[in-house]
Enzyme design. Structure first.
Site, PDB file in Angstrom:
ATOM      1  N   CYS A  91       0.853  -1.189   0.000  1.00 30.59           N
ATOM      2  CA  CYS A  91       0.000   0.000   0.000  1.00 30.59           C
ATOM      3  C   CYS A  91       0.887   1.236   0.000  1.00 30.59           C
ATOM      4  O   CYS A  91       1.895   1.282   0.701  1.00 30.59           O
ATOM      5  CB  CYS A  91      -0.880  -0.017   1.259  1.00 30.59           C
ATOM      6  SG  CYS A  91      -1.945   1.416   1.421  1.00 30.59           S
ATOM      7  N   HIS A 133      -8.965  -3.913  -1.927  1.00 24.36           N
ATOM      8  CA  HIS A 133      -8.039  -3.123  -1.107  1.00 24.36           C
ATOM      9  C   HIS A 133      -8.458  -1.644  -1.097  1.00 24.36           C
ATOM     10  O   HIS A 133      -8.524  -1.013  -0.039  1.00 24.36           O
ATOM     11  CB  HIS A 133      -6.616  -3.291  -1.673  1.00 24.36           C
ATOM     12  CG  HIS A 133      -5.553  -2.485  -1.006  1.00 24.36           C
ATOM     13  ND1 HIS A 133      -4.522  -3.055  -0.289  1.00 24.36           N
ATOM     14  CD2 HIS A 133      -5.341  -1.130  -0.955  1.00 24.36           C
ATOM     15  CE1 HIS A 133      -3.732  -2.083   0.176  1.00 24.36           C
ATOM     16  NE2 HIS A 133      -4.205  -0.909  -0.218  1.00 24.36           N
ATOM     17  N   GLU A 134      -8.761  -1.116  -2.272  1.00 20.18           N
ATOM     18  CA  GLU A 134      -9.103   0.310  -2.354  1.00 20.18           C
ATOM     19  C   GLU A 134     -10.474   0.593  -1.734  1.00 20.18           C
ATOM     20  O   GLU A 134     -10.668   1.627  -1.085  1.00 20.18           O
ATOM     21  CB  GLU A 134      -9.067   0.802  -3.804  1.00 20.18           C
ATOM     22  CG  GLU A 134      -7.720   0.661  -4.498  1.00 20.18           C
ATOM     23  CD  GLU A 134      -6.542   1.181  -3.689  1.00 20.18           C
ATOM     24  OE1 GLU A 134      -6.717   2.146  -2.910  1.00 20.18           O
ATOM     25  OE2 GLU A 134      -5.446   0.612  -3.817  1.00 20.18           O
ATOM     26  N   HIS A 137     -10.137   0.921   1.852  1.00 22.33           N
ATOM     27  CA  HIS A 137      -9.631   2.244   2.253  1.00 22.33           C
ATOM     28  C   HIS A 137     -10.794   3.206   2.491  1.00 22.33           C
ATOM     29  O   HIS A 137     -10.771   4.001   3.432  1.00 22.33           O
ATOM     30  CB  HIS A 137      -8.757   2.848   1.146  1.00 22.33           C
ATOM     31  CG  HIS A 137      -7.301   2.513   1.251  1.00 22.33           C
ATOM     32  ND1 HIS A 137      -6.536   2.818   2.351  1.00 22.33           N
ATOM     33  CD2 HIS A 137      -6.462   1.907   0.380  1.00 22.33           C
ATOM     34  CE1 HIS A 137      -5.286   2.417   2.150  1.00 22.33           C
ATOM     35  NE2 HIS A 137      -5.212   1.858   0.960  1.00 22.33           N
TER      36      HIS A 137
HETATM   37 NI    NI Z   1      -3.606   1.026  -0.013  1.00 24.11          NI
END
Ligand code: NI
Length: 160
Positions: A91, A133-134, A137
């Site tokens: 990341c 993953h995004e 976030h």
């Molecule tokens: Ni990330």
């Protein structure tokens, strides 16, 4: 276009939930352009707005080798997942680190594009990993809390 400052692990903004975008503005278009520039500059494959300090549901992704397949996701939601993959993850907000995270092998997302038109994006393997993953976030979550075993230095373990 301009590079934005990447917020790093420990910065409280990374743990906050983001808000949906209600209308596309020139400011948001600029944000999207800057996010791509910042992501490509740092050799990343995805970036969420919260990583540059903006608590809006905006994600940019490009997992292609030539960095020529940009994906813009506004207000993305995961609508389907399938299978499982093992692999490493990193990341831009956690520089120099890498860890193993189990993820679905296929992820389907509904979102809006830069014109606020509905789209669906489906990805396998690296794209599936980037999508999830995004989107995490945007919910204020970091992959480091899902790592199996320890978080490695990138000098110890190469990204696969
Ligand atoms: Ni990330």
């Amino acid at each position: 276009m301009a590079l934005r400052n990447i917020r790093l692990i420990g910065d409280e903004i990374l743990y906050k939930k983001t808000k949906p975008v209600v209308e596309m503005t020139d400011k948001l278009k600029q944000l999207i352009e800057d996010m791509f520039e910042t992501m490509y500059h740092g050799d990343g494959v995805g970036l969420a707005a919260s990583q540059v300090g903006i608590l809006k549901q905006v994600v940019v992704i490009d997992v292609s080798e030539e960095a020529n397949q940009p994906i813009i996701l506004i207000n993305p939601e995961i609508i389907h997942t399938e299978g499982e993959q093992d692999g490493t993850e990193a990341c831009m907000s956690v520089p120099g680190k890498i860890g193993y995270v189990k993820r679905p092998n296929l992820v389907r997302v509904k979102a809006l594009d830069e014109n606020m038109e509905p789209i669906e994006v489906e990805g396998e393997e690296l794209l599936a990993r980037a999508l999830i993953h995004e989107i995490e976030h945007l919910a204020g979550e970091l992959y480091v809390d899902k790592v199996e075993g320890k978080l490695y230095d990138t000098t110890e373990l190469k990204d696969e």
